[in-house]
Design a protein around this motif. Structure first.
Motif, PDB file in Angstrom:
ATOM      1  N   ILE A 164       0.860  -1.186   0.000  1.00  0.00           N
ATOM      2  CA  ILE A 164       0.000   0.000   0.000  1.00  0.00           C
ATOM      3  C   ILE A 164       0.900   1.241   0.000  1.00  0.00           C
ATOM      4  O   ILE A 164       1.745   1.391   0.883  1.00  0.00           O
ATOM      5  CB  ILE A 164      -0.906   0.033   1.247  1.00  0.00           C
ATOM      6  CG1 ILE A 164      -1.737  -1.250   1.344  1.00  0.00           C
ATOM      7  CG2 ILE A 164      -1.800   1.259   1.236  1.00  0.00           C
ATOM      8  CD1 ILE A 164      -2.383  -1.460   2.696  1.00  0.00           C
ATOM      9  N   ALA A 165       0.707   2.112  -0.983  1.00  0.00           N
ATOM     10  CA  ALA A 165       1.536   3.319  -1.057  1.00  0.00           C
ATOM     11  C   ALA A 165       0.855   4.464  -0.311  1.00  0.00           C
ATOM     12  O   ALA A 165      -0.368   4.599  -0.357  1.00  0.00           O
ATOM     13  CB  ALA A 165       1.741   3.703  -2.521  1.00  0.00           C
ATOM     14  N   ALA A 166       1.685   5.270   0.361  1.00  0.00           N
ATOM     15  CA  ALA A 166       1.150   6.457   1.036  1.00  0.00           C
ATOM     16  C   ALA A 166       0.831   7.529  -0.003  1.00  0.00           C
ATOM     17  O   ALA A 166       1.612   7.759  -0.930  1.00  0.00           O
ATOM     18  CB  ALA A 166       2.177   6.982   2.038  1.00  0.00           C
ATOM     19  N   ARG A 167      -0.349   8.152   0.135  1.00  0.00           N
ATOM     20  CA  ARG A 167      -0.736   9.283  -0.745  1.00  0.00           C
ATOM     21  C   ARG A 167      -0.919  10.494   0.163  1.00  0.00           C
ATOM     22  O   ARG A 167      -1.931  10.591   0.881  1.00  0.00           O
ATOM     23  CB  ARG A 167      -2.032   8.952  -1.469  1.00  0.00           C
ATOM     24  CG  ARG A 167      -1.881   7.723  -2.390  1.00  0.00           C
ATOM     25  CD  ARG A 167      -3.219   7.063  -2.634  1.00  0.00           C
ATOM     26  NE  ARG A 167      -4.125   7.932  -3.352  1.00  0.00           N
ATOM     27  CZ  ARG A 167      -4.533   7.736  -4.603  1.00  0.00           C
ATOM     28  NH1 ARG A 167      -4.124   6.673  -5.282  1.00  0.00           N
ATOM     29  NH2 ARG A 167      -5.372   8.564  -5.175  1.00  0.00           N
ATOM     30  N   HIS A 168       0.073  11.381   0.133  1.00  0.00           N
ATOM     31  CA  HIS A 168       0.109  12.471   1.120  1.00  0.00           C
ATOM     32  C   HIS A 168      -0.710  13.688   0.700  1.00  0.00           C
ATOM     33  O   HIS A 168      -0.670  14.109  -0.450  1.00  0.00           O
ATOM     34  CB  HIS A 168       1.552  12.903   1.373  1.00  0.00           C
ATOM     35  CG  HIS A 168       2.317  11.908   2.179  1.00  0.00           C
ATOM     36  ND1 HIS A 168       2.321  11.899   3.561  1.00  0.00           N
ATOM     37  CD2 HIS A 168       3.094  10.863   1.807  1.00  0.00           C
ATOM     38  CE1 HIS A 168       3.064  10.907   4.001  1.00  0.00           C
ATOM     39  NE2 HIS A 168       3.543  10.258   2.957  1.00  0.00           N
ATOM     40  N   HIS A 169      -1.405  14.248   1.660  1.00  0.00           N
ATOM     41  CA  HIS A 169      -2.113  15.524   1.501  1.00  0.00           C
ATOM     42  C   HIS A 169      -1.623  16.433   2.617  1.00  0.00           C
ATOM     43  O   HIS A 169      -1.832  16.133   3.797  1.00  0.00           O
ATOM     44  CB  HIS A 169      -3.632  15.322   1.625  1.00  0.00           C
ATOM     45  CG  HIS A 169      -4.197  14.399   0.590  1.00  0.00           C
ATOM     46  ND1 HIS A 169      -4.832  14.851  -0.540  1.00  0.00           N
ATOM     47  CD2 HIS A 169      -4.200  13.051   0.519  1.00  0.00           C
ATOM     48  CE1 HIS A 169      -5.212  13.818  -1.276  1.00  0.00           C
ATOM     49  NE2 HIS A 169      -4.835  12.707  -0.651  1.00  0.00           N
ATOM     50  N   GLY A 179       8.492  17.051   8.176  1.00  0.00           N
ATOM     51  CA  GLY A 179       7.886  16.454   6.980  1.00  0.00           C
ATOM     52  C   GLY A 179       8.457  15.066   6.684  1.00  0.00           C
ATOM     53  O   GLY A 179       7.717  14.130   6.353  1.00  0.00           O
ATOM     54  N   LYS A 180       9.770  14.965   6.830  1.00  0.00           N
ATOM     55  CA  LYS A 180      10.414  13.665   6.576  1.00  0.00           C
ATOM     56  C   LYS A 180       9.937  12.617   7.599  1.00  0.00           C
ATOM     57  O   LYS A 180       9.669  11.462   7.255  1.00  0.00           O
ATOM     58  CB  LYS A 180      11.933  13.859   6.685  1.00  0.00           C
ATOM     59  CG  LYS A 180      12.745  12.729   6.127  1.00  0.00           C
ATOM     60  CD  LYS A 180      14.219  13.124   6.085  1.00  0.00           C
ATOM     61  CE  LYS A 180      15.082  11.899   6.277  1.00  0.00           C
ATOM     62  NZ  LYS A 180      16.446  12.212   6.666  1.00  0.00           N
ATOM     63  N   LEU A 181       9.805  13.074   8.836  1.00  0.00           N
ATOM     64  CA  LEU A 181       9.347  12.144   9.874  1.00  0.00           C
ATOM     65  C   LEU A 181       7.917  11.671   9.587  1.00  0.00           C
ATOM     66  O   LEU A 181       7.602  10.486   9.756  1.00  0.00           O
ATOM     67  CB  LEU A 181       9.438  12.805  11.258  1.00  0.00           C
ATOM     68  CG  LEU A 181       9.075  11.905  12.433  1.00  0.00           C
ATOM     69  CD1 LEU A 181      10.061  10.739  12.583  1.00  0.00           C
ATOM     70  CD2 LEU A 181       9.023  12.699  13.738  1.00  0.00           C
ATOM     71  N   VAL A 182       7.059  12.598   9.143  1.00  0.00           N
ATOM     72  CA  VAL A 182       5.683  12.211   8.793  1.00  0.00           C
ATOM     73  C   VAL A 182       5.717  11.108   7.727  1.00  0.00           C
ATOM     74  O   VAL A 182       5.006  10.100   7.828  1.00  0.00           O
ATOM     75  CB  VAL A 182       4.881  13.439   8.294  1.00  0.00           C
ATOM     76  CG1 VAL A 182       3.596  13.010   7.583  1.00  0.00           C
ATOM     77  CG2 VAL A 182       4.554  14.376   9.458  1.00  0.00           C
ATOM     78  N   GLU A 183       6.571  11.278   6.715  1.00  0.00           N
ATOM     79  CA  GLU A 183       6.654  10.271   5.649  1.00  0.00           C
ATOM     80  C   GLU A 183       7.163   8.936   6.193  1.00  0.00           C
ATOM     81  O   GLU A 183       6.634   7.870   5.860  1.00  0.00           O
ATOM     82  CB  GLU A 183       7.575  10.777   4.530  1.00  0.00           C
ATOM     83  CG  GLU A 183       6.938  11.915   3.748  1.00  0.00           C
ATOM     84  CD  GLU A 183       7.848  12.496   2.667  1.00  0.00           C
ATOM     85  OE1 GLU A 183       7.343  13.295   1.869  1.00  0.00           O
ATOM     86  OE2 GLU A 183       9.050  12.157   2.633  1.00  0.00           O
ATOM     87  N   GLN A 184       8.176   9.005   7.054  1.00  0.00           N
ATOM     88  CA  GLN A 184       8.734   7.760   7.611  1.00  0.00           C
ATOM     89  C   GLN A 184       7.698   7.022   8.469  1.00  0.00           C
ATOM     90  O   GLN A 184       7.567   5.803   8.393  1.00  0.00           O
ATOM     91  CB  GLN A 184       9.967   8.076   8.477  1.00  0.00           C
ATOM     92  CG  GLN A 184      11.189   8.470   7.664  1.00  0.00           C
ATOM     93  CD  GLN A 184      12.324   8.998   8.544  1.00  0.00           C
ATOM     94  OE1 GLN A 184      12.107   9.481   9.651  1.00  0.00           O
ATOM     95  NE2 GLN A 184      13.538   8.906   8.040  1.00  0.00           N
ATOM     96  N   VAL A 185       6.963   7.795   9.279  1.00  0.00           N
ATOM     97  CA  VAL A 185       5.976   7.167  10.165  1.00  0.00           C
ATOM     98  C   VAL A 185       4.838   6.560   9.343  1.00  0.00           C
ATOM     99  O   VAL A 185       4.381   5.438   9.616  1.00  0.00           O
ATOM    100  CB  VAL A 185       5.438   8.193  11.201  1.00  0.00           C
ATOM    101  CG1 VAL A 185       4.227   7.647  11.947  1.00  0.00           C
ATOM    102  CG2 VAL A 185       6.541   8.573  12.186  1.00  0.00           C
ATOM    103  N   ALA A 186       4.377   7.289   8.327  1.00  0.00           N
ATOM    104  CA  ALA A 186       3.286   6.761   7.483  1.00  0.00           C
ATOM    105  C   ALA A 186       3.742   5.460   6.801  1.00  0.00           C
ATOM    106  O   ALA A 186       2.994   4.472   6.773  1.00  0.00           O
ATOM    107  CB  ALA A 186       2.873   7.800   6.444  1.00  0.00           C
ATOM    108  N   ASP A 187       4.962   5.462   6.265  1.00  0.00           N
ATOM    109  CA  ASP A 187       5.470   4.248   5.602  1.00  0.00           C
ATOM    110  C   ASP A 187       5.570   3.092   6.597  1.00  0.00           C
ATOM    111  O   ASP A 187       5.184   1.959   6.302  1.00  0.00           O
ATOM    112  CB  ASP A 187       6.850   4.507   4.975  1.00  0.00           C
ATOM    113  CG  ASP A 187       6.749   5.389   3.729  1.00  0.00           C
ATOM    114  OD1 ASP A 187       5.627   5.565   3.211  1.00  0.00           O
ATOM    115  OD2 ASP A 187       7.794   5.902   3.284  1.00  0.00           O
ATOM    116  N   ALA A 188       6.110   3.393   7.794  1.00  0.00           N
ATOM    117  CA  ALA A 188       6.270   2.336   8.813  1.00  0.00           C
ATOM    118  C   ALA A 188       4.904   1.786   9.220  1.00  0.00           C
ATOM    119  O   ALA A 188       4.735   0.575   9.401  1.00  0.00           O
ATOM    120  CB  ALA A 188       7.009   2.897  10.023  1.00  0.00           C
TER     121      ALA A 188
END
Ligand code: BTN
Length: 240
Positions: free
Chosen positions: A2-7, A157-166
């Protein structure tokens, strides 16, 4: 996968509110709503979630598990495990998971999780204290931030991406292998094991030694008389 789709938003009332509107509008699993600040950030049990604009990681992830009532509770464990792994990898040490939904570092709260769900969706809201150097008096004695723990500023922002991926990785483990696999990872971080605690539930206060989380994710305590208490929901858990 499942890929993250960020808003990304500057300011919203609550990212959980935006994510649940998107859920109702049919957005797919993996939709992630983040904001620099919230005007009505909320925590569990009607509490307020405080942030300072740009200093907190604030995100809500939309999932669409094939719903069974207990899965909502399971998702808090999925998110807790993802957060703990993510923080440790930064690195930030001394991470612990306080049943049911808090992430602690050296005993202070660094992140909280709020899961809200309906029949066809679940929104996992996560707030992390990232670059705060101080906190309002009400939480100054109990809160911490990544900056305070590591001595370094972090890219929110980077942390948000890392947490969503994890989170999405652990969610897929959960879907493929079940709650047991998540619990195995979660238990390694469990806070308060073998310690005396008081647990406040709606009706009563239970005091005893925390012995673990059972296979359904309930908190287990044993009191001084040897009686076992299995707690499925609580207002507070405090060490004594
Ligand atoms: C708690 O500790 O009680 C849970 C806190 C959850 C806060 C997050 S921040 C992103 C999402 N939006 C909200 O309004 N709450 C969650």
């Amino acid at each position: 996968m499942i890929a993250a789709r960020h808003h990304w938003f500057h300011e919203v009332s609550s990212t959980n509110d935006v994510a649940l509107q998107m859920a109702r509008a049919g957005e797919p699993e993996g939709t992630v709503v983040s904001a620099l600040t919230q005007t009505k950030g909320r925590g569990r049990l009607g509490r307020t979630w405080w942030d300072r604009p740009g200093e907190s990681a604030i995100l809500s992830v939309l999932l669409r598990p094939s719903t069974q009532a207990d899965q909502v509770g399971h998702l808090a464990f999925v998110a807790g495990l993802a957060l703990a792994n993510c923080l440790e990898s930064l690195p930030c040490s001394h991470v612990a998971l306080k049943w049911p939904n808090d992430v602690l570092v050296r005993g202070r709260k660094i992140a909280g999780i709020l899961v809200e769900a309906a029949t066809s969706w679940a929104v996992v809201g996560i707030g992390i204290n990232v670059n705060q150097r101080e906190f309002p008096p009400e939480i100054a004695g109990t809160a911490t931030s990544l900056f305070l723990e590591t001595g370094q500023q972090h890219d929110v922002g980077k942390l948000v991406e890392q947490v969503a991926d994890a989170l999405l990785v652990e969610y897929e483990v959960y879907l493929a292998e079940g709650f047991k696999e998540i619990l195995t990872g979660w238990r390694k971080y469990m806070w308060g094991l073998d310690m005396q605690a008081t647990v406040q539930t709606g009706e009563e206060t239970v005091r005893g030694t925390i012995t673990g989380a059972d296979d359904r994710g309930a908190l287990v305590l044993v009191n001084d008389q040897g009686a076992k208490h299995v707690i499925h929901a609580a207002d507070s858990v405090k060490l004594v």
